[in-house]
Design an enzyme around this catalytic site. Structure first.
Site, short mmCIF file in Angstrom:
data_model
loop_
_atom_site.label_atom_id
_atom_site.label_comp_id
_atom_site.label_asym_id
_atom_site.label_seq_id
_atom_site.Cartn_x
_atom_site.Cartn_y
_atom_site.Cartn_z
N CYS A 107 -63.87 1.05 21.32
CA CYS A 107 -63.00 1.91 22.15
C CYS A 107 -62.91 1.42 23.60
CB CYS A 107 -63.49 3.35 22.10
SG CYS A 107 -63.38 4.06 20.46
N HIS A 159 -60.09 6.90 28.41
CA HIS A 159 -60.07 6.76 26.96
C HIS A 159 -59.91 8.15 26.36
CE1 HIS A 159 -60.91 5.81 22.91
NE2 HIS A 159 -62.15 6.27 22.90
N ASN A 187 -58.01 9.89 18.69
CA ASN A 187 -58.68 8.75 19.29
C ASN A 187 -58.16 7.47 18.62
OD1 ASN A 187 -60.40 6.73 20.12
ND2 ASN A 187 -62.30 7.87 19.71
C1 LIG Z 1 -67.60 15.00 16.91
C2 LIG Z 1 -67.65 16.22 17.81
C3 LIG Z 1 -66.24 16.72 18.04
C4 LIG Z 1 -68.45 17.31 17.15
O1 LIG Z 1 -68.55 18.43 17.98
P1 LIG Z 1 -69.95 19.17 18.17
O2 LIG Z 1 -69.69 20.32 19.02
O3 LIG Z 1 -70.91 18.12 18.70
O4 LIG Z 1 -70.27 19.60 16.71
P2 LIG Z 1 -71.54 19.26 15.82
O5 LIG Z 1 -71.52 17.81 15.45
O6 LIG Z 1 -72.75 19.78 16.50
O7 LIG Z 1 -71.20 20.11 14.56
C5 LIG Z 1 -71.23 21.51 14.61
C6 LIG Z 1 -70.99 22.03 13.22
O8 LIG Z 1 -69.62 21.78 12.86
C7 LIG Z 1 -69.58 21.12 11.61
N1 LIG Z 1 -68.44 20.22 11.58
C8 LIG Z 1 -68.37 18.90 11.86
N2 LIG Z 1 -67.13 18.45 11.71
C9 LIG Z 1 -66.39 19.50 11.33
C10 LIG Z 1 -65.03 19.66 11.03
N3 LIG Z 1 -64.15 18.64 11.08
N4 LIG Z 1 -64.59 20.88 10.69
C11 LIG Z 1 -65.42 21.93 10.62
N5 LIG Z 1 -66.73 21.84 10.89
C12 LIG Z 1 -67.21 20.64 11.24
C13 LIG Z 1 -70.88 20.36 11.52
O9 LIG Z 1 -71.20 20.07 10.18
C14 LIG Z 1 -71.84 21.35 12.15
O10 LIG Z 1 -72.18 22.31 11.20
P3 LIG Z 1 -73.70 22.84 11.09
O11 LIG Z 1 -73.99 23.44 12.43
O12 LIG Z 1 -73.61 23.81 9.97
O13 LIG Z 1 -74.51 21.62 10.81
C15 LIG Z 1 -68.27 15.87 19.17
O14 LIG Z 1 -69.65 15.66 19.00
C16 LIG Z 1 -67.68 14.67 19.78
O15 LIG Z 1 -66.53 14.67 20.17
N6 LIG Z 1 -68.47 13.59 19.98
C17 LIG Z 1 -68.02 12.39 20.58
C18 LIG Z 1 -67.08 11.71 19.66
C19 LIG Z 1 -66.46 10.53 20.30
O16 LIG Z 1 -66.01 10.61 21.38
N7 LIG Z 1 -66.46 9.44 19.58
C20 LIG Z 1 -65.81 8.27 19.90
C21 LIG Z 1 -66.35 7.65 21.09
S1 LIG Z 1 -65.41 6.24 21.38
#
Ligand SMILES: CC(C)(COP(=O)(O)OP(=O)(O)OC[C@H]1O[C@@H](n2cnc3c(N)ncnc32)[C@H](O)[C@@H]1OP(=O)(O)O)[C@@H](O)C(=O)NCCC(=O)NCCS
Length: 325
Positions: A115, A252, A282
């Protein structure tokens, strides 16, 4: 002191026609529009057709950037394609784009920083130009991440999309001051200790497969906010500028919450931030040039304005650049 500057003289982008909404994804995996919008700000993403490999998506962005610059492809002597989804392990996607543009001079190569790829590619092209090694460069971010997604993994497949953006950089004589047009500062970093936080679980040299994207989302989020603020502070320190001086912040586009938190940390008002993540998802190395092209096209970014870009990606890699448009 007179120096060579890399001046942006054209910018273009391409998005595949097919749009996939959150509602459509909710039919495939256990997710909801509400969850995706609340956690990421994403409403939809574009997905490339089967006959649109990364080189085709990148070529269309490159053609748009050349048209915007009013330049002929024959004037380009360097092409760098930032991509983590090349058409083939080799040859480089950049050479395919070079051939499709009818260019037989100069050099073309791919750059892999996931990225952060566009920031790394811009920094590389800028250094070629400043050193006199190139006169006009095409810097392209092009991705088809849909091909490395596990479409059964709801934690990753909702986040990404396909697309490409490109800028044309041309060598121009500058005064060596911050009033010059062109790339004024770049800062790139990496730290391979974090490989397992964001990676693809296959590859030509290991599994002999392409593999799927895997990510510890929470960890990536935490590091992103820290690293992005750090790299921009470095760029501010190198130039003596601050958040107040920035006309447009083009980060980004991974997650709306990361974008807002970073802008807040840097003291940049939200109405100075270019956001496309809601419509593009993304798109990895393509996200910044896609956003630059949109804001350039609709007249937000004007010649002479200060544009700050930053990104963070797998590796980890991260970086920032300051450009006077
Ligand atoms: C991925 C992201 C959106 C997840 O958000 P979060 O608030 O951290 O959520 P979590 O990973 O803690 O998940 C919370 C819950 O939602 C659930 N969940 C994950 N994806 C889900 C989806 N698409 N739909 C519904 N629920 C989902 C998880 O399983 C978890 O459930 P649990 O509590 O029962 O285990 C966030 O962490 C993020 O944006 N991270 C950075 C990603 C990024 O920028 N990546 C690229 C970098 S270049």
């Amino acid at each position: 002191m007179s120096i060579l500057r890399s001046v942006v003289c054209g910018c273009g982008s391409y998005l595949p026609e097919r749009i996939v909404t959150n509602a459509e994804l909710a039919e495939r995996v256990d997710t909801t529009d509400e969850w995706i919008v609340q956690r990421t700000g994403i409403h939809q993403r574009h997905i490339a057709a089967d006959d649109e490999p990364t080189s085709v998506v990148g070529l269309k962005a490159a053609q748009a950037a050349l048209a915007d610059a009013g330049m002929d492809a024959s004037e380009i002597d360097l092409i760098i394609v930032a991509t983590a989804t090349p058409d083939h392990t080799f040859p480089a996607t950049a050479t395919q784009i070079q051939a499709a543009l009818g260019i037989t001079e100069g050099a073309a190569f791919d750059l892999q920083a996931v990225c952060s790829g566009f920031v790394f590619a811009l920094a590389t092209a800028d250094n070629f130009i400043k050193a006199g090694g190139a006169r006009a460069a095409l810097v392209i971010g092009a991705e088809t991440f849909s091909r490395i997604l596990d479409w059964e993994d709801r934690t990753t497949c909702v986040l990404f999309g396909d697309g490409a953006g490109a800028v044309v950089l041309k060598a121009e004589q500058g005064e060596g001051t911050l009033a010059d047009r062109g790339v004024l500062a770049t800062h790139i970093r990496s730290d391979g200790r974090y490989k397992n936080k964001l990676y693809v679980d296959g590859g030509a040299g290991s599994t002999k497969t392409v593999g799927f994207l895997r990510m510890e989302g929470k960890e990536v989020f935490r590091h992103a906010v820290l690293n992005l603020a750090e790299t921009v502070r470095h760029t501010f320190a190198a130039t003596g500028l601050s958040g107040n001086d920035i006309d447009w912040f083009v980060p980004h586009q991974a997650n709306r919450r990361i974008i807002d938190a970073t802008a807040d940390k840097l003291g940049i008002a939200h109405d100075r931030v270019v956001v496309t993540v809601d419509r593009h998802g993304n798109t990895s190395a393509a996200s910044i040039p896609l956003a630059l092209a949109e804001a350039h096209r609709d007249g937000r970014i004007q010649p002479g304005q200060l544009v700050l870009i930053e990104a963070m990606g797998g590796g980890f890699t991260w970086g920032s650049a300051l450009i006077r448009w």
